[in-house]
Design an enzyme around this catalytic site. Sequence first.
Site, mmCIF file in Angstrom:
data_model
loop_
_atom_site.group_PDB
_atom_site.id
_atom_site.type_symbol
_atom_site.label_atom_id
_atom_site.label_comp_id
_atom_site.label_asym_id
_atom_site.label_seq_id
_atom_site.Cartn_x
_atom_site.Cartn_y
_atom_site.Cartn_z
ATOM 1 N N GLU A 249 34.164 40.337 44.546
ATOM 2 C CA GLU A 249 33.036 39.548 44.674
ATOM 3 C C GLU A 249 34.338 38.170 45.701
ATOM 4 O OE1 GLU A 249 33.027 37.034 41.454
ATOM 5 O OE2 GLU A 249 32.708 39.329 39.298
ATOM 6 N N CYS B 45 36.463 31.607 49.453
ATOM 7 C CA CYS B 45 37.183 32.380 47.942
ATOM 8 C C CYS B 45 37.091 33.622 48.006
ATOM 9 C CB CYS B 45 37.102 31.060 46.760
ATOM 10 S SG CYS B 45 37.099 31.983 45.441
ATOM 11 N N CYS C 220 41.992 43.286 37.931
ATOM 12 C CA CYS C 220 43.873 42.722 37.942
ATOM 13 C C CYS C 220 45.046 43.012 36.875
ATOM 14 C CB CYS C 220 43.576 40.977 37.718
ATOM 15 S SG CYS C 220 45.203 40.175 38.127
ATOM 16 N N CYS D 280 45.829 37.790 31.915
ATOM 17 C CA CYS D 280 45.280 36.547 31.412
ATOM 18 C C CYS D 280 44.415 36.823 29.905
ATOM 19 C CB CYS D 280 44.861 35.936 32.731
ATOM 20 S SG CYS D 280 46.433 35.441 34.119
ATOM 21 N N CYS E 122 40.556 35.168 31.107
ATOM 22 C CA CYS E 122 39.792 35.558 32.619
ATOM 23 C C CYS E 122 38.881 36.901 33.370
ATOM 24 C CB CYS E 122 40.849 36.089 33.799
ATOM 25 S SG CYS E 122 40.679 36.535 35.720
ATOM 26 N N CYS F 270 36.082 33.118 38.163
ATOM 27 C CA CYS F 270 36.159 34.593 38.841
ATOM 28 C C CYS F 270 36.103 36.067 38.244
ATOM 29 C CB CYS F 270 38.463 34.340 39.133
ATOM 30 S SG CYS F 270 39.063 35.461 38.972
HETATM 31 N N1 SAH Z 1 45.196 36.087 40.037
HETATM 32 C C1 SAH Z 1 45.207 34.509 41.110
HETATM 33 C C2 SAH Z 1 44.594 33.952 42.083
HETATM 34 C C3 SAH Z 1 42.958 34.921 41.592
HETATM 35 S S1 SAH Z 1 42.557 33.746 40.198
HETATM 36 C C4 SAH Z 1 46.145 34.053 39.881
HETATM 37 O O1 SAH Z 1 45.677 33.720 38.378
HETATM 38 O O2 SAH Z 1 45.796 32.543 40.272
HETATM 39 C C5 SAH Z 1 41.580 32.025 40.811
HETATM 40 C C6 SAH Z 1 41.895 31.347 39.511
HETATM 41 O O3 SAH Z 1 40.601 31.944 38.704
HETATM 42 C C7 SAH Z 1 43.419 31.555 38.904
HETATM 43 O O4 SAH Z 1 43.227 29.568 38.347
HETATM 44 C C8 SAH Z 1 42.916 31.634 36.803
HETATM 45 O O5 SAH Z 1 43.727 30.735 35.952
HETATM 46 C C9 SAH Z 1 41.444 30.455 37.713
HETATM 47 N N2 SAH Z 1 40.101 31.308 36.445
HETATM 48 C C10 SAH Z 1 40.001 32.601 35.460
HETATM 49 N N3 SAH Z 1 39.226 32.660 34.266
HETATM 50 C C11 SAH Z 1 38.888 31.466 34.377
HETATM 51 C C12 SAH Z 1 37.681 30.784 33.985
HETATM 52 N N4 SAH Z 1 36.891 31.478 33.320
HETATM 53 N N5 SAH Z 1 37.269 28.959 34.136
HETATM 54 C C13 SAH Z 1 38.013 28.930 34.925
HETATM 55 N N6 SAH Z 1 39.141 29.314 35.878
HETATM 56 C C14 SAH Z 1 39.776 30.709 35.779
HETATM 57 FE FE1 SF4 Z 2 44.178 38.619 37.153
HETATM 58 FE FE2 SF4 Z 2 43.117 36.615 36.454
HETATM 59 FE FE3 SF4 Z 2 45.019 36.127 35.430
HETATM 60 FE FE4 SF4 Z 2 44.082 35.758 38.612
HETATM 61 S S1 SF4 Z 2 44.175 34.800 35.951
HETATM 62 S S2 SF4 Z 2 46.059 36.731 37.096
HETATM 63 S S3 SF4 Z 2 43.203 37.322 38.368
HETATM 64 S S4 SF4 Z 2 43.801 37.902 35.018
#
Ligand code: SAH
Ligand code: SF4
Length: 386
Positions: free
Chosen positions: A101, A122, A129, A133, A136, A371
Amino acid sequence: MPAVSAYLVRVLPDIKSLTREELEVQFKKWQEPGFRVTQLLDWLYARRASSWDAMSNLPKSLREKLRAGFSLQTLALVKQQGAPETTQKFLWRLADGALIESVLIPANPALYGEASDRHTLCISTQVGCAYGCKFCASGLEGWKRNLEVQEIIEQVLAVERWSESSSSSSSSSNSPETTTARTKTRMIDNVVVMGMGEPLANYEHLLKALKILNAPWGGGIGARKMTISTSGLAPQIRKLAVEPMQIRLAISLHGATDEVRNRIMPVNKKYPLLDLIAACEDYQKLKGRMITLEYILIAGINDSLAQTRPLAMLARRLYAKVNLIPYNAVEGLPWVRPADEVCERFLAALEKLEVIATLRREKGGDIDAACGQLRLKTERELAAKT
Ligand code: SAH
Ligand code: SF4
């Protein structure tokens, strides 16, 4: 036929994975004059050519050498959501069928004072990944692979190509024959590496892609207009600190204590706050640039006012600003965003502690803006059909 193209994709390096210097070496070997490299780069990065045959001012013999030696990958659009003037999301299919994406965000008139044709993109750096987390969508089905250099760069070019072809006002000035390449301006002047994947886990490809996107012969996008977001890979943050490019850094903090971070971000067990903050301090000192701390607000997890004091301490120590982002619900996950009042109260508490903080108030949920969500949804739909 698919087997043949998959074979070609694997064995041929892609033309957009090479720097100008590398192309010059290749062209010398082929005994081609240096100005041909300039012409090729114009086709790739200014005119965003998607086929060798479009490169009409390159002799046919050179085009044949290029075709035999390199692939010229482009991204195939699977889905696009959103309208101009709003956040638009793109789902792309890569050469091996994997989905990624990119999200296009128009310049905010409230921020810049007037409507602008400039945009932030973006971009993704991995398919899936590995960091898992808990909140996510990108990590839900694990990690498949790193993106190649050209797949990172192509996200910028493909969105611009799409925008140009879909713009109703497209005129003859868009045709390659009438445009001198360098008169074309970039629609995207800001790149945030916050899409799918952990950017610093694909360090070499990402840095090369950003160098090419930054180079005057390539994307021409200022390094100061590029931001890498990381979940906290301390050793790679230190590595980035000594890179010559002045790239901005954002840390996905989401918790100001190890206790909270450990609950939602497994990476914190490997690089606890002490390590992460020390690496950020090094980055800040070496670069002299302001770091951003991203903090998703998730109801009942990290939105208690008890988090504001340790968060303020970290922000002050790093001279960082804090971006508060209300959580975007992900299908199948139990987490929810706190009520608006809770988010506002959290922001007010930080401001009282003299932290520079912002709270994202616009809604992105309607186009699955969080994301990895669009990909997850599409993959699940495709799986249900088979
Ligand atoms: N892996 C990197 C970059 C990609 S994620 C990172 O974790 O920073 C980009 C951002 O989107 C991160 O801050 C992540 O925590 C956030 N993100 C992921 N899922 C989300 C969600 N459901 N709602 C809001 N932000 C989210
Ligand atoms: Fe990976 Fe999502 Fe965690 Fe970023 S926020 S490191 S994309 S699992």
